[in-house]
Design an enzyme around this catalytic site. Structure first.
Site, PDB file in Angstrom:
ATOM      1  N   SER A 152       0.854  -1.185   0.000  1.00  0.00           N
ATOM      2  CA  SER A 152       0.000   0.000   0.000  1.00  0.00           C
ATOM      3  C   SER A 152       0.885   1.228   0.000  1.00  0.00           C
ATOM      4  O   SER A 152       2.104   1.139  -0.001  1.00  0.00           O
ATOM      5  CB  SER A 152      -0.897   0.012   1.239  1.00  0.00           C
ATOM      6  OG  SER A 152      -0.118   0.334   2.372  1.00  0.00           O
ATOM      7  N   LYS A 153       0.243   2.371   0.005  1.00  0.00           N
ATOM      8  CA  LYS A 153       0.911   3.667   0.029  1.00  0.00           C
ATOM      9  C   LYS A 153       2.010   3.766   1.098  1.00  0.00           C
ATOM     10  O   LYS A 153       3.017   4.428   0.903  1.00  0.00           O
ATOM     11  CB  LYS A 153      -0.139   4.739   0.346  1.00  0.00           C
ATOM     12  CG  LYS A 153      -0.786   5.309  -0.879  1.00  0.00           C
ATOM     13  CD  LYS A 153      -0.033   6.575  -1.209  1.00  0.00           C
ATOM     14  CE  LYS A 153      -0.697   7.454  -2.213  1.00  0.00           C
ATOM     15  NZ  LYS A 153       0.245   7.802  -3.263  1.00  0.00           N
ATOM     16  N   ARG A 154       1.742   3.125   2.221  1.00  0.00           N
ATOM     17  CA  ARG A 154       2.697   3.168   3.337  1.00  0.00           C
ATOM     18  C   ARG A 154       4.095   2.743   2.916  1.00  0.00           C
ATOM     19  O   ARG A 154       5.083   3.135   3.508  1.00  0.00           O
ATOM     20  CB  ARG A 154       2.263   2.186   4.443  1.00  0.00           C
ATOM     21  CG  ARG A 154       1.265   2.685   5.404  1.00  0.00           C
ATOM     22  CD  ARG A 154       0.942   1.619   6.411  1.00  0.00           C
ATOM     23  NE  ARG A 154       0.408   0.412   5.799  1.00  0.00           N
ATOM     24  CZ  ARG A 154       0.871  -0.806   6.016  1.00  0.00           C
ATOM     25  NH1 ARG A 154       1.876  -0.991   6.828  1.00  0.00           N
ATOM     26  NH2 ARG A 154       0.322  -1.838   5.413  1.00  0.00           N
TER      27      ARG A 154
ATOM     28  N   GLY B  35       5.643   3.448   0.277  1.00  0.00           N
ATOM     29  CA  GLY B  35       6.276   4.351  -0.689  1.00  0.00           C
ATOM     30  C   GLY B  35       5.407   4.459  -1.925  1.00  0.00           C
ATOM     31  O   GLY B  35       4.192   4.317  -1.843  1.00  0.00           O
TER      32      GLY B  35
ATOM     33  N   GLU C  54       3.682   7.478  -9.778  1.00  0.00           N
ATOM     34  CA  GLU C  54       4.489   7.947  -8.640  1.00  0.00           C
ATOM     35  C   GLU C  54       5.948   7.548  -8.798  1.00  0.00           C
ATOM     36  O   GLU C  54       6.842   8.304  -8.445  1.00  0.00           O
ATOM     37  CB  GLU C  54       3.928   7.387  -7.324  1.00  0.00           C
ATOM     38  CG  GLU C  54       2.680   8.103  -6.881  1.00  0.00           C
ATOM     39  CD  GLU C  54       1.979   7.385  -5.737  1.00  0.00           C
ATOM     40  OE1 GLU C  54       1.303   8.067  -4.957  1.00  0.00           O
ATOM     41  OE2 GLU C  54       2.096   6.146  -5.629  1.00  0.00           O
TER      42      GLU C  54
END
Ligand code: GLU
Length: 424
Positions: A207-209, A211, A217
């Site tokens: 997930s986003k956590r 990176g 992105e």
């Protein structure tokens, strides 16, 4: 497991356009593409755009843009699942007429036999068996008549002649339903390959956590498409225990589903950074300059690119390291206080005198001249070089000091040193 050799392999990537293309989606696209290209088969892009609210043009464009950036292409135009609705409705009618489906409270359901089982042929997991007693008759059309997901996918795969469905493991539970629809139509289902989940280095679902989670992105964080492609290929697949770097041609040649593992693959941004750094260093200097100029929106970066290439892992690492060449010294008050004290400034004066008349003004002559000053003053090299570094770059982190002075040129170097000396 042997793959059909007489028939052309037809793969598809079937994203739902919900926003940016995530790493997991990129891996699915890449594996399908490698399978298709490696066998001389076809690659289809089907946009699963039946959710009309989320399927905006912007969301579709984002996916296409990310695929293009990764240099994953497809044959023909992208297909639109929503555009096939009349065909889906026709099949629903057909299934009702043949008795495989029936209406219930307005919705249409597919009849699942009480007994027996449906076997999904999966090239990664082997045969996966689903007992019918665990599957209820399931809805293929809502009461307003609109077709449901499993029906649309099965029909679209059939109509496109898809032979291999490679997708995330999260779709495995849908697969027996899609197989049952195809069998009810008296069609041979494709073979499947369900890819393992992606985890972060902490073992939790990616997930986003962890990176950057999407291709966009990663691009904006300064990764190169060839590094992302190489790294993504390794998220579940490996050729042997040794090889990490693969050109795209090698991937196309070597990729096969039987070397895809079943256990979760770990996306580790640090490893990708390392890999990207290697790709950056192997780039031809001209290409590196072009990439850095495109990334930063600045030009004239060739000299600085040469000095920084050993020190950067991403395109984004470049400007913090090299911006001082173009925009003047950074303002690092701590470095200033530490190295440009009275003693530091006195040593800087000595360096200035040595550089003022030096001919020629090259890496080598600068190094010799400054080392002579070190000897004459009887100080440690750092005691001279750090004040010089801070004077020209504003910080203690910069490319090699001699090369940096040479690149700045005598005039600019002396002017920065003078400013540092006089700024008490
Ligand atoms: N549209 C689905 C998704 O984005 C994929 C469906 C499929 O591959 O069958 O997850």
């Amino acid at each position: 497991m042997p793959e059909p050799s007489t028939n052309e392999i037809v793969c598809r990537f079937a994203p739902s356009p919900t926003g940016q293309l995530h790493i997991g989606g990129a891996r699915t696209a890449l594996y399908n593409w490698l399978l298709a290209r490696g066998s001389g088969g076809r690659m289809i892009l089907r946009i699963e755009d039946t959710d009309r609210v989320r399927s905006t043009k912007e969301n579709v464009d984002q996916i296409i843009e990310a695929l293009e950036w990764l240099e994953i292409d497809w044959d023909g135009d992208p297909l639109s699942q929503a555009g096939h609705q009349s065909r889906h409705l026709e099949v629903i009618q057909q299934l009702k007429q043949s008795g495989h489906a029936y209406e219930h409270e307005g919705a249409t359901r597919l009849r699942v036999p009480e007994d027996g089982e449906t076997v999904v042929r999966d090239l990664i997991r082997g045969d996966v068996t689903f007992k019918h007693e665990a599957i209820d008759d399931f809805t293929i059309a809502r009461s307003d008549g609109s077709p449901l997901y499993n029906l649309a996918v099965a029909v679209d795969d059939l109509d496109s002649g898809v032979t291999h469905v490679v997708r995330g493991e999260d779709h495995l539970s849908n697969t027996p339903r899609q197989v049952m629809i195809l069998k009810a139509l008296e069609q041979e289902p494709p073979v499947y390959g369900h890819l393992p989940l992606l985890h972060g280095p902490d073992g939790k679902k990616l997930s986003k956590r962890h990176g950057a989670a999407s291709v966009q992105e990663l691009r904006d964080a300064g990764f190169l498409p060839q590094a992302v492609r190489n790294y993504t290929a390794l998220l579940g697949w490996g050729y042997d225990d040794k090889q990490t770097f693969f050109s795209t041609d090698e991937l196309v040649k070597l990729f096969s589903l039987d070397r895809v593992g079943r256990s979760a693959a770990v996306f580790d941004e640090q490893k990708l950074r390392w890999m990207n750094g290697t790709y950056l260093r192997e780039m031809d200097p001209g290409q590196l300059t072009v990439a850095l100029e495109a990334f930063t929106g600045r030009d004239g970066l060739a000299g600085a690119a040469g000095l920084c290439r050993e020190k950067i892992q991403t395109l984004a690492d470049f400007w913090p390291l090299a911006g001082f060449f173009f925009d003047g010294p950074a303002e690092d008050a701590k470095a200033h206080a530490k190295f440009l004290d009275e003693e530091g400034r006195a040593r800087l004066g000595e360096a200035r005198d040595a550089l003022a008349t030096l001919e020629p003004f090259t890496d080598e002559s600068i190094e010799n001249a400054l080392r002579e000053v070190v000897e004459r003053l009887d100080v440690k090299p750092k005691q001279l070089f750090q004040p010089v570094r801070v004077a020209i770059s504003g910080t203690t982190i910069s490319p090699g000091i001699f090369e940096s002075l040479a690149l700045l040129g005598r005039e600019e170097s002396l002017s920065r040193i003078d400013k540092a000396i006089s700024a008490a």
